[in-house]
Design a protein around this motif. Structure first.
Motif, mmCIF file in Angstrom:
data_model
loop_
_atom_site.group_PDB
_atom_site.id
_atom_site.type_symbol
_atom_site.label_atom_id
_atom_site.label_comp_id
_atom_site.label_asym_id
_atom_site.label_seq_id
_atom_site.Cartn_x
_atom_site.Cartn_y
_atom_site.Cartn_z
ATOM 1 N N ALA A 51 10.285 16.784 -3.467
ATOM 2 C CA ALA A 51 9.381 16.051 -2.582
ATOM 3 C C ALA A 51 8.721 14.901 -3.348
ATOM 4 N N GLY A 52 8.369 15.129 -4.614
ATOM 5 C CA GLY A 52 7.792 14.068 -5.429
ATOM 6 C C GLY A 52 8.770 12.930 -5.637
ATOM 7 N N VAL A 53 10.026 13.269 -5.918
ATOM 8 C CA VAL A 53 11.065 12.248 -6.081
ATOM 9 C C VAL A 53 11.198 11.425 -4.798
ATOM 10 N N ALA A 54 11.200 12.105 -3.652
ATOM 11 C CA ALA A 54 11.346 11.404 -2.374
ATOM 12 C C ALA A 54 10.176 10.456 -2.128
ATOM 13 N N CYS A 55 8.966 10.882 -2.461
ATOM 14 C CA CYS A 55 7.783 10.034 -2.243
ATOM 15 C C CYS A 55 7.821 8.790 -3.126
ATOM 16 N N VAL A 56 8.135 8.971 -4.404
ATOM 17 C CA VAL A 56 8.198 7.825 -5.316
ATOM 18 C C VAL A 56 9.286 6.856 -4.864
ATOM 19 N N ALA A 57 10.459 7.386 -4.517
ATOM 20 C CA ALA A 57 11.570 6.526 -4.071
ATOM 21 C C ALA A 57 11.207 5.786 -2.788
ATOM 22 N N ALA A 58 10.527 6.460 -1.874
ATOM 23 C CA ALA A 58 10.127 5.810 -0.628
ATOM 24 C C ALA A 58 9.155 4.675 -0.900
ATOM 25 N N GLY A 59 8.206 4.896 -1.808
ATOM 26 C CA GLY A 59 7.254 3.841 -2.150
ATOM 27 C C GLY A 59 7.938 2.627 -2.746
ATOM 28 N N LEU A 60 8.863 2.870 -3.658
ATOM 29 C CA LEU A 60 9.591 1.759 -4.271
ATOM 30 C C LEU A 60 10.449 1.031 -3.242
ATOM 31 N N SER A 61 11.009 1.764 -2.294
ATOM 32 C CA SER A 61 11.833 1.132 -1.255
ATOM 33 C C SER A 61 11.007 0.184 -0.396
ATOM 34 N N LEU A 62 9.740 0.558 -0.130
ATOM 35 C CA LEU A 62 8.883 -0.316 0.669
ATOM 36 C C LEU A 62 8.614 -1.623 -0.056
ATOM 37 N N VAL A 63 8.409 -1.567 -1.366
ATOM 38 C CA VAL A 63 8.206 -2.790 -2.144
ATOM 39 C C VAL A 63 9.463 -3.643 -2.093
ATOM 40 N N TRP A 64 10.619 -3.009 -2.205
ATOM 41 C CA TRP A 64 11.880 -3.737 -2.163
ATOM 42 C C TRP A 64 12.047 -4.441 -0.827
ATOM 43 N N ALA A 115 0.842 -1.202 0.000
ATOM 44 C CA ALA A 115 0.000 0.000 0.000
ATOM 45 C C ALA A 115 0.877 1.252 0.000
ATOM 46 N N GLY A 116 2.010 1.185 0.705
ATOM 47 C CA GLY A 116 2.921 2.320 0.748
ATOM 48 C C GLY A 116 3.485 2.677 -0.608
ATOM 49 N N ASN A 117 3.656 1.686 -1.467
ATOM 50 C CA ASN A 117 4.132 1.978 -2.819
ATOM 51 C C ASN A 117 3.094 2.775 -3.597
#
Length: 286
Positions: free
Chosen positions: A58-71, A23-25
């Motif tokens: 901020a958009g870059v940080a949000c997208v990267a954070a979402g992908l990190s959660l999937v990882w 969901a975080g992604n």
């Protein structure tokens, strides 16, 4: 023995493979791509003004954070590289392929202030958000995800979250951005209602439909409408930027909650359905 009980309701089971990290992604990806799109919209409203680099970062940080959660969710994280091997069949692969250029282009636009790079980042953000919506649409076994109306719902959620975050982080002084956030928030409510009606018409599992009557869901809906009213008041000159920022914060937080419910609570597999129930000792009617 008379009629056999229909096992459909009892057989429906909530999926357990995707949890809060998945969901975080969708939360990070939707908010991040929405922020990039909102930054591009702001540039259109303010020709000649500096690009709002903070929104892009901020958009870059949000997208990267979402992908990190999937990882982190993957049992063997380095298997994540396999996601790039099936672009012809997998929307998750397409999401991963778009993510790199989106992050790079957005960061470059923030650093350089280039309008061309910002336009490219906006196109990539729209593509990324579309990929996320189609990931859910492709999950055929789960009616809450596979219904066609989930696509406009996810698109509207991303725009509402991104524009709401834009107001919260410093864009509430722009009437145009407040109007964008208000329109996106109302569009999200329209998409959610159309999605709910679509699930009803398609006989989705009762456990999925029950979430639309859940007290938490109703409270969140009320808060989303409150966010719209606060933005409308700000546009009318009541409360100013503080009112708009508060509305943006509520629109952002309730959008996250909506996605969390959709991914982790309302996602039931459809049970087996028995269209005709046999009766012992009675000939079947033609």
């Amino acid at each position: 023995m008379t009629h056999m009980a229909n096992p459909a309701a009892a057989a429906a089971r909530r999926q357990r493979h995707w949890d809060w990290r998945a969901a975080g992604n969708f939360i990070g990806g939707g908010t991040g791509s929405g922020l990039v799109l909102a930054a591009a919209f702001a540039a259109l409203l303010e020709p000649g003004a500096p690009i709002r680099a903070w929104a892009l970062l901020a958009g870059v940080a949000c997208v990267a954070a979402g992908l990190s959660l999937v990882w982190l969710e993957i049992g063997k994280p380095w298997r994540a590289l396999n996601v790039f091997f099936h672009p012809q069949t997998s929307w998750m692969t397409r999401e991963g392929i778009v993510a790199g250029p989106l992050l790079a282009c957005s960061a470059a636009a923030a650093a350089s202030g280039s309008g061309a790079l910002l336009a490219g980042a906006a196109l990539l953000a729209a593509a990324y958000l579309h990929c996320q919506a189609r990931i859910l649409r492709a999950s055929r076994a789960i009616p809450a995800w596979s219904h066609p109306r989930v696509v406009p719902l996810i698109l509207a959620c991303g725009l509402a979250e991104g524009s709401g975050a834009m107001l919260l982080l410093g864009g509430a002084d722009s009437a145009g951005l407040v109007a964008l956030a208000l329109a996106a928030t109302l569009a999200r409510e329209a998409a959610r209602e159309a999605y709910r009606r679509g699930l009803l018409a398609s006989a989705a599992p009762a456990q999925t439909l029950a979430w639309f009557a859940h007290p938490l869901t109703r409270a969140l809906q009320g808060l989303r409408l409150l966010a719209a009213l606060l933005m409308l008041a700000a546009l009318a000159g009541v409360g100013g930027a503080a009112m708009a920022a508060t509305g943006g914060a509520i629109a952002l937080a309730t959008g996250w909650a909506l996605k969390l419910i959709l991914i982790t609570r309302a996602a039931y597999r459809r049970g087996a359905q028995m269209l005709q129930q046999p009766v012992r000792g009675r000939a079947a009617r033609r």
